[in-house]
Each structure stands twice: as C-alpha cells, then as structure tokens.
Design an enzyme around this catalytic site. Structure first.
Site, PDB file in Angstrom:
ATOM      1  N   ARG A  80      41.831  48.706  46.555  1.00  0.00           N
ATOM      2  CA  ARG A  80      41.489  49.398  45.302  1.00  0.00           C
ATOM      3  C   ARG A  80      41.858  48.641  44.022  1.00  0.00           C
ATOM      4  NH1 ARG A  80      43.010  55.712  45.765  1.00  0.00           N
ATOM      5  NH2 ARG A  80      45.114  54.876  45.523  1.00  0.00           N
ATOM      6  N   ASP A  81      42.057  47.327  44.124  1.00  0.00           N
ATOM      7  CA  ASP A  81      42.224  46.536  42.901  1.00  0.00           C
ATOM      8  C   ASP A  81      41.938  45.061  43.191  1.00  0.00           C
ATOM      9  OD1 ASP A  81      42.621  46.204  40.194  1.00  0.00           O
ATOM     10  OD2 ASP A  81      44.797  45.973  40.360  1.00  0.00           O
ATOM     11  N   ILE A  82      40.800  44.808  43.854  1.00  0.00           N
ATOM     12  CA  ILE A  82      40.414  43.432  44.135  1.00  0.00           C
ATOM     13  C   ILE A  82      39.913  42.778  42.852  1.00  0.00           C
ATOM     14  CG2 ILE A  82      38.771  41.965  45.372  1.00  0.00           C
ATOM     15  CD1 ILE A  82      40.994  43.034  47.141  1.00  0.00           C
TER      16      ILE A  82
END
Length: 231
Positions: A80-82
C-alpha cells in the site's frame, strides 16, 4: 510499529527487506528496527543527473519488484505504498521492497473494510481516490505500472497536487469510465469526482515510443482496463 513487525516477520524473500532485529534505547525508551544496509533507492538513482536506465536495467528492477510483491500477496500482505523511494537497491543491482509502515494483512475471500487513505498520491489507484474500502493486490500493481512508465519516461507520469487533480490526470491519460459505470458506482466520492466531460484514452499514444512487450504493456493497462469495465 507492532503491525509492521508482525508483517515483516511473516515475509522472507530476496526482494523484500528482511528485519534483522530490534534494539531498544534505555535513555529514550524508543524501539528501533534493524535492517541490512542498502546503498540507494530507486527514486534517488532516477533523479541523479546523467542517469538514464537502460531497457535491461528496467526489466531487471521490475522483475525483482514483481517477484517481491508476489511473495507479499501470496502471504496475505498488501504493501500500500509502492513508490521509488521505498524500493532500495544495493551496488550489485539487487532491489528490495522496504517501508511496510502502511502495509496491512488481508484475506482474499473475507470481506473486511480497509482505509482508502493509503498509497502516495502520484501512485494511488483510482478506486482509492474514489473512496473504495474493498480492494486487494491490484492497488500495488497500479503503483508498479506507474513506476514502469516512470522509469522509461525519466519522470513521474502523473504528478497531481490534490486528489481531484490526481484523478483527472488519470482520466486524461487512461480515459474516464463510461456513463454506465458512474450510474451504478456506489463508491463514496464517485459523484464529487465525476468529470464534466468524458476523456478518451491516450495511453498508447503517449507511450508509443516505449519498447514495451505485450505483457509489460498489460501491466500499465491492467488497472485502467479494470476500471473501464466497471469492476
């Protein structure tokens, strides 16, 4: 931090940062996570003057990223934060996914509401911008597609300043959903963010000079196609 530690202990893959240990400070009472040392991050390398990645390098980095994500997803973890700054690279070209501070555990067959306030804005998929709380690995794949295009373009492809601007940048590049999609959509922000006029897809024309294979092109188009079909 407890959730991050739990997630990191679940994962063990060459392309995922491994938690080596924990250290506590008696003076401040702080807890520190210990990882192996990596010399670079992908965003820093891309921003270095004179650096332009070759097609072979991009293939290598993307293969490692997708292998690491496959391991995460198969073990019930959404990152959820690539983004580039969370992809660390050593001097031998090895890539590892780092910073699981926004990661969560999920079960594909069990409905559980998740927050839509995740993923750095430039890499956030349209369903999260529209307020979806029901999502899965596709949110990480959208971010990966953005990174693939960014590596070829040499700069972020959709640098929005606000959520509204970000969603409209996506529509202008990928095309806006059909009228039928908007009518049946139950996402919280669908009415607010619906464009006044429909946008045509120009993604293929915009990136026509990229040496993409059909599979690589499908990675860039996968989330967009899913939204066009209203799934």
């Amino acid at each position: 931090m407890a959730r991050e530690i739990l997630i990191l202990r679940r994962l063990d893959h060459p392309n995922v940062m491994k938690l080596e240990g924990l250290i506590t400070s008696r003076v401040s009472g702080s807890l520190y996570l210990i990882f192996e040392y990596m010399e670079h991050d992908l965003a820093g390398l891309a921003a270095t003057p004179g650096v332009k990645f070759s097609e072979a390098q991009i293939k290598c980095y993307m293969q490692q990223l997708l292998r690491g994500l496959e391991h995460c997803h198969s073990h019930g973890v959404l990152h959820r934060d690539i983004k580039g700054s969370n992809l660390l690279i050593d001097n031998n070209g090895n890539l590892k996914i780092a910073d699981f501070g926004l990661a969560t555990l999920y079960q594909p067959h069990q409905k559980q509401p998740l927050t839509s306030r995740v993923v750095t804005l430039w890499y956030r998929p349209p369903e999260l911008l529209l307020g979806s709380t029901d999502y899965g690995p596709s949110v990480d794949l959208w971010s990966s597609g953005c990174i693939l295009a960014e590596l070829f373009a040499g700069k972020p492809i959709m640098p929005g300043r606000t959520e509204v601007e970000q969603l409209h940048k996506i529509f202008k590049l990928c095309g806006s959903p059909s009228e039928a999609y908007w009518k049946k959509s139950k996402l919280p922000h669908a009415t607010i963010f619906k464009p006044q006029q429909p946008y045509k897809r120009v993604l293929e024309e915009t990136f026509k000079d990229f040496p993409l294979t059909p599979r690589a092109r499908s990675l860039m188009l996968s989330s967009e196609t899913r939204k066009q079909e209203g799934e």
